[in-house]
Design a protein around this motif. Structure first.
Motif, short mmCIF file in Angstrom:
data_model
loop_
_atom_site.label_atom_id
_atom_site.label_comp_id
_atom_site.label_asym_id
_atom_site.label_seq_id
_atom_site.Cartn_x
_atom_site.Cartn_y
_atom_site.Cartn_z
N SER A 46 0.84 -1.17 -0.08
CA SER A 46 -0.04 -0.03 -0.19
C SER A 46 0.74 1.43 -0.03
N GLY A 47 2.04 1.22 0.74
CA GLY A 47 2.83 2.29 0.56
C GLY A 47 3.85 2.65 -0.53
N THR A 48 4.33 1.17 -0.94
CA THR A 48 5.09 1.41 -2.37
C THR A 48 4.72 0.85 -3.53
N GLU A 66 -8.75 -14.12 -10.55
CA GLU A 66 -8.34 -13.37 -11.34
C GLU A 66 -7.97 -11.95 -11.10
N GLU A 67 -8.23 -11.69 -9.88
CA GLU A 67 -7.82 -10.14 -9.32
C GLU A 67 -8.14 -10.24 -7.75
N ALA A 68 -7.35 -9.13 -7.27
CA ALA A 68 -7.39 -8.97 -5.80
C ALA A 68 -7.44 -7.43 -5.46
N HIS A 69 -7.86 -7.08 -4.09
CA HIS A 69 -8.36 -5.55 -3.89
C HIS A 69 -7.54 -5.68 -2.38
N ILE A 70 -6.96 -4.29 -2.32
CA ILE A 70 -6.42 -3.77 -1.04
C ILE A 70 -7.14 -2.45 -0.68
N ARG A 82 -7.27 7.30 1.92
CA ARG A 82 -7.55 5.97 1.70
C ARG A 82 -6.68 5.56 0.55
N LEU A 83 -6.13 4.42 0.42
CA LEU A 83 -5.44 3.97 -0.65
C LEU A 83 -6.35 2.53 -1.27
N ASP A 84 -6.51 2.55 -2.46
CA ASP A 84 -7.10 1.51 -3.21
C ASP A 84 -6.17 0.82 -3.98
N PHE A 85 -6.24 -0.50 -4.04
CA PHE A 85 -5.20 -1.29 -5.00
C PHE A 85 -6.13 -2.34 -5.82
N HIS A 86 -6.17 -2.52 -6.92
CA HIS A 86 -6.82 -3.49 -7.79
C HIS A 86 -5.77 -4.10 -8.54
N ALA A 96 -5.67 3.87 -6.65
CA ALA A 96 -6.69 5.10 -6.11
C ALA A 96 -6.11 5.97 -4.96
N VAL A 97 -6.08 7.05 -4.82
CA VAL A 97 -5.81 7.84 -3.56
C VAL A 97 -7.21 8.57 -3.16
N ASP A 98 -7.84 8.33 -1.94
CA ASP A 98 -8.92 8.99 -1.69
C ASP A 98 -10.11 8.92 -2.89
N GLY A 99 -10.05 7.79 -3.46
CA GLY A 99 -11.10 7.65 -4.53
C GLY A 99 -10.77 8.29 -5.89
N VAL A 100 -9.45 8.78 -5.84
CA VAL A 100 -9.12 9.39 -7.29
C VAL A 100 -8.13 8.58 -7.71
N PRO A 101 -8.13 7.99 -9.07
CA PRO A 101 -7.30 7.19 -9.63
C PRO A 101 -6.06 7.89 -9.88
N ILE A 102 -4.81 7.31 -9.83
CA ILE A 102 -3.49 8.26 -10.15
C ILE A 102 -3.08 7.78 -11.63
#
Length: 368
Positions: A46-48, A66-70, A82-86, A96-102
């Motif tokens: 999540s940090g790197t 097929e996929e995983a989420h953090i 919030r950090l989201d990883f797909h 995504a950082v705070d709901g906004v894709p980077i």
């Protein structure tokens, strides 16, 4: 800065899990191969954006899926983020950082500072140069987004030059285009060397102080940047080695061949140090990493200790615990015996079993 909670879905051996952390010390205990390391790894990812093991994204996805989420929530400067990883088997990861894709990975670095310490890290001193470069580049990227972008650009140029070197064997006329690639490589590579030198100058000072404390002043460690080439000599070196590079199809000089040197009382411990000397140096390196993050960012990192206390003697354990008393720490272990009558306050204890995490409902006096 501290992690508030993490949610996992189809990650490693976790079908689904949610863990709420204490800002202090969090203990995860259980038998081997139950998922303790996987949980700490997810925090590090999540940090790197990548595993501390160097695993590919597809290897982080639960077998057969097929996929995983953090999803990770952390608090920084009194604000929750919030950090989201797909993670996907056949596509690039989505972040995504705070709901906004980077759009660029560099946007993630510096959001959440994490330091991972595992038994494998105890041997980083005696590992090959690639492992030490990886450590240096990852740490510098967390502290300087510009460095990460510079490193990405350099690696792309290096790959293009190597591809060109291979093609010249079949199309000699392409040799004329090498000058243009070399000029770009010299510019990016020279800046990487200069930034690494500045970084390692700070690390060397911190490591020397910490190492002295670990050894009671009996040993003196000197850390130096074992660079492959200086920025001033890079252009000439590329030209001098051009014919060899064309024959081998690879670039033989540059910061991609750099290393870090460690000498204790004048002895290169990468090759000739005892196991104890190498472990002490590795511990000093990790503690320097923590201190450097705080000095540069003004924030305390999250520390992940993966079954590492059992690898350290009593003196090193005490020094480590004294150094991390005021930062959020997540510790994995097979049992709680190491913490009986210990000085470390355990704020939250979890049992990990077969991909499940449960808060350990035992009275404190029964554990400590």
């Amino acid at each position: 800065m501290y992690v508030e909670s993490i949610e996992l879905s189809q990650y490693r051996n976790y079908a689904s899990a949610k863990v709420e952390f204490s800002p202090g010390v969090n203990i995860f205990f259980g038998d081997n191969a139950q998922g303790k390391t996987n949980l700490l790894e997810a925090v590090y990812v999540s940090g790197t954006s990548r595993s501390h093991k160097g695993s590919k994204d597809k290897d982080l996805i639960r077998f057969g899926q097929e996929e995983a989420h953090i999803r990770l929530f952390f608090r920084k400067n009194d604000l929750s983020h919030r950090l989201d990883f797909h993670l996907r088997q056949k596509k690039a990861k989505g972040i995504a950082v705070d709901g906004v894709p980077i759009r660029r990975l560099a946007e993630l670095f510096g959001m959440l500072h994490v330091v991972f310490f595992s038994p494998e890290d105890l041997s980083i001193i005696k590992s090959g140069p690639a492992e030490r470069r990886r450590f240096m580049d990852m740490e510098m990227s967390q502290l300087d987004r510009g460095y990460y972008s510079l490193l990405v650009s350099y690696n792309k140029l290096l790959q293009e030059r190597n591809n060109l070197l291979k093609q010249i064997g079949f199309a000699p006329s392409l040799r004329e285009t090498l000058d243009g690639w070399d000029a770009q490589l010299i510019g990016k590579g020279g800046e990487i060397v200069r930034r690494r030198e500045a970084f390692l100058d700070k690390v060397a000072l911190m490591m020397r102080e910490i190492h002295g404390g670990l050894t009671g002043g009996a040993e003196d460690i000197l850390v130096h940047y074992d660079r492959n080439i200086s920025p001033e000599d890079y252009g000439n070196a590329l030209m001098e080695n051009r014919e060899r590079d064309i024959r081998t199809g690879t670039t033989s000089v540059g910061p991609h061949r750099d290393d870090i040197g460690f000498a204790v009382n004048g002895t290169d411990i990468r090759r000739y140090g005892s196991q104890g000397q190498q472990r002490t140096a590795a511990l000093a390196l990790k503690l320097s990493q923590i201190r450097l993050i705080e000095e540069i960012s003004g924030e305390k990192p999250v520390l992940l200790l993966d079954d590492v206390l059992s690898e350290l003697d009593h003196h090193r354990q005490n020094y480590l615990l004294d150094s991390i008393a005021d930062i959020q720490t997540m510790i994995s272990c097979t049992g709680l015996d190491d913490f009986v009558h210990g000085r470390l306050t355990l704020d939250r204890i979890f049992r990990v079993e077969d991909g499940t995490v449960q808060l350990f409902q035992t009275e404190a006096e029964d554990v400590l």
